[in-house]
Design a protein around this motif. Structure first.
Motif, PDB file in Angstrom:
ATOM      1  N   SER A 208       0.802  -1.221   0.000  1.00  0.00           N
ATOM      2  CA  SER A 208       0.000   0.000   0.000  1.00  0.00           C
ATOM      3  C   SER A 208       0.837   1.275   0.000  1.00  0.00           C
ATOM      4  O   SER A 208       0.418   2.288  -0.562  1.00  0.00           O
ATOM      5  N   LEU A 209       2.002   1.252   0.637  1.00  0.00           N
ATOM      6  CA  LEU A 209       2.828   2.452   0.712  1.00  0.00           C
ATOM      7  C   LEU A 209       4.002   2.423  -0.262  1.00  0.00           C
ATOM      8  O   LEU A 209       4.645   3.453  -0.470  1.00  0.00           O
ATOM      9  N   PHE A 215      -3.298   2.372  -2.252  1.00  0.00           N
ATOM     10  CA  PHE A 215      -4.423   2.514  -1.326  1.00  0.00           C
ATOM     11  C   PHE A 215      -3.886   2.381   0.097  1.00  0.00           C
ATOM     12  O   PHE A 215      -3.627   1.270   0.570  1.00  0.00           O
ATOM     13  N   ALA A 216      -3.718   3.523   0.758  1.00  0.00           N
ATOM     14  CA  ALA A 216      -3.112   3.508   2.098  1.00  0.00           C
ATOM     15  C   ALA A 216      -3.987   2.818   3.120  1.00  0.00           C
ATOM     16  O   ALA A 216      -3.490   2.324   4.136  1.00  0.00           O
ATOM     17  N   TYR A 217      -5.299   2.749   2.863  1.00  0.00           N
ATOM     18  CA  TYR A 217      -6.181   2.147   3.865  1.00  0.00           C
ATOM     19  C   TYR A 217      -5.956   0.644   4.020  1.00  0.00           C
ATOM     20  O   TYR A 217      -6.484   0.030   4.945  1.00  0.00           O
ATOM     21  N   LEU A 218      -5.172   0.030   3.133  1.00  0.00           N
ATOM     22  CA  LEU A 218      -4.842  -1.388   3.307  1.00  0.00           C
ATOM     23  C   LEU A 218      -4.013  -1.622   4.572  1.00  0.00           C
ATOM     24  O   LEU A 218      -3.895  -2.765   5.033  1.00  0.00           O
ATOM     25  N   ALA A 258       3.321  10.428  -2.483  1.00  0.00           N
ATOM     26  CA  ALA A 258       4.413  11.017  -3.257  1.00  0.00           C
ATOM     27  C   ALA A 258       4.129  11.035  -4.746  1.00  0.00           C
ATOM     28  O   ALA A 258       4.656  11.867  -5.470  1.00  0.00           O
ATOM     29  N   ARG A 259       3.261  10.128  -5.227  1.00  0.00           N
ATOM     30  CA  ARG A 259       3.107   9.970  -6.670  1.00  0.00           C
ATOM     31  C   ARG A 259       1.678  10.145  -7.164  1.00  0.00           C
ATOM     32  O   ARG A 259       1.443  10.218  -8.355  1.00  0.00           O
ATOM     33  N   PHE A 274      -3.633  11.114   6.975  1.00  0.00           N
ATOM     34  CA  PHE A 274      -3.602   9.658   7.057  1.00  0.00           C
ATOM     35  C   PHE A 274      -3.008   9.211   8.392  1.00  0.00           C
ATOM     36  O   PHE A 274      -3.543   8.300   9.057  1.00  0.00           O
ATOM     37  N   LEU A 275      -1.907   9.843   8.810  1.00  0.00           N
ATOM     38  CA  LEU A 275      -1.268   9.451  10.061  1.00  0.00           C
ATOM     39  C   LEU A 275      -2.150   9.803  11.256  1.00  0.00           C
ATOM     40  O   LEU A 275      -2.213   9.045  12.231  1.00  0.00           O
TER      41      LEU A 275
END
Length: 426
Positions: A208-209, A215-218, A258-259, A274-275
């Motif tokens: 995810s990262l 998808f950061a929620y993973l 970042a992308r 997110f954090l």
């Protein structure tokens, strides 16, 4: 000597806090100067907050002074601020933290902060909203003086940076200072679970990262696993781990922050939000697990207390029963030895006790025979029972002891007059 030792210890702790805040400010600068990273997580405020919450209020001015000096040095060395804006930034952050610490301790009396959902929610509200509101306002004004820009330009970024730093650094500091929650008991099963969790966390972080799936929620499932299974210590470690992973991948130009074209103008804010969401979810889930553990522990203690009381009550009942049996045997022996007639009746006038002398007068061989036949049938002349029954009713109605003469004719037609004392039994 004790005063000198306490003074030296306070000075040493203040120096350690100064170094920790200066190192945290340096880390923020290192992350900031990497081209395109867009990372801004202000950690000194969280470090000062953890020191304040883990110590008595009398020490707070010392910790605040150390943090102000550390932030002042960082602002002067790495951010090229003039002395007045740098002082305003440092002083504003320290005041916000001390006010926040007073607010938290006003509502939370427990030394370990994250043991209930209520206490954790108070911390999140103060550290994630209240403190950043104050520090962002003073910080934006200070930057306006330094760069001649409106305070609103940097307010949102400073707010998110201070909030994120407090939500990440303060729980870690409280954990290290044993002021977050009870420690975990390490066992072989726990170590196996930790190994599995680390592997799964690394896989999900890489996916995810690392830019494979944007998808950061993973990351949420392993974070919740750590929080629910390992309670607040697991939640805090998970917060720090996801912060480090997100920062490293973003610095390397990987991952959604970042992308992603969606966040091209809001990389910094997207990562901070997110954090903050991850930290809030972990702390709340960890607090739920802590409350559940406390509830199970209290229920177990209550069950033990109940079992002890039942055992004591059973022993008391057994002793009472034995004593009652002994008393009954003694009274029966006394009644049998007495030549006078002694008997007792219930509310229906049925004989429930009669000594030997009574049974002989009423021509009964046993109490069971007297019960089965009825007292009236045991009289040779049934008309003699009516006055006896009338006397019984008089005792029940008046609830007074009476003395009467009652006539009983035996089977040999011998007529005897008894002076009878009848008393109610309650």
């Amino acid at each position: 000597m004790a005063v000198d030792a306490s003074y030296r210890r306070s000075i040493l702790l203040a120096l350690l806090l100064y170094c920790a805040c200066l190192l945290a400010a340096t880390l923020t600068e290192v992350l900031r100067i990497v081209p395109g990273s867009g990372i801004s997580i202000w950690l000194p405020a969280g470090i000062l907050l953890s020191a304040a919450l883990a110590s008595p209020p009398a020490k707070w001015p010392v910790w605040a002074a150390a943090a102000i000096l550390a932030e002042l040095a960082g602002n002067l060395i790495w951010y090229d601020h003039s002395i007045l804006p740098a002082l305003l930034l440092s002083f504003g952050n320290a005041v916000a933290v001390i006010v926040g610490a007073y607010a938290i301790r006003y509502f939370v009396k427990e030394q370990q902060l994250f043991t209930t959902v209520r206490n954790t929610a108070i911390f999140i509200a103060v550290a994630g909203i209240g403190m950043p509101l104050m520090s962002a306002t003073s910080g934006s004004y200070a930057l306006g003086l330094s760069y001649n820009k409106p305070w609103s330009v940097a307010w949102a970024r400073i707010f998110l940076g201070d909030a994120t730093g407090a939500m990440v650094a303060a729980p870690l500091g409280l954990l290290l200072l044993n002021a977050a929650a009870p420690r975990l008991h390490v066992s072989t099963r726990r170590l196996r679970e930790v190994s599995a969790l680390v592997i799964i966390f690394a896989i999900f972080a890489g996916i995810s990262l690392g830019g494979i799936v944007p998808f950061a929620y993973l990351m949420i499932p392993p974070l919740l696993w750590a929080s629910l299974s390992f309670r607040i210590p697991g939640a805090i470690v998970a917060i720090v781990a996801v912060t480090l992973f997100a920062a490293l991948f973003t610095l390397a130009g990987l991952g959604p922050f970042a992308r992603s074209l969606m966040y091209i103008h809001y990389q910094n804010e997207a990562l901070q939000l997110f954090l903050m969401v991850a930290a809030t979810a972990c702390l709340m889930m960890g607090a739920i697990a802590e409350e559940n553990r406390r509830g199970i522990r209290d229920l177990h203690a209550l069950n033990q207390t109940l079992e002890q009381r039942v055992a004591e009550r059973s022993a008391s009942l057994a002793a009472t029963e034995a004593q009652a049996k002994q008393t009954a045997n003694l009274l029966s022996a006394i009644g049998e030895a007495c030549p006078d007639l002694i008997y007792a009746k219930d509310l229906n006038y049925a004989v429930i006790y009669a000594n030997g002398a009574t049974l002989r007068v009423l021509n009964a061989k046993s109490l069971d025979e007297l019960k089965a036949a009825g007292e009236e049938r045991m009289y040779a002349r049934t008309d003699e029972f009516a006055p006896v029954h009338a006397n019984d009713e008089k005792v029940l109605m008046t609830r007074q002891t009476i003395v009467e003469e009652e006539v009983v004719t035996d089977e040999n037609d011998i007529r005897r007059v008894y002076r009878t004392t009848k008393s109610p039994l309650f």
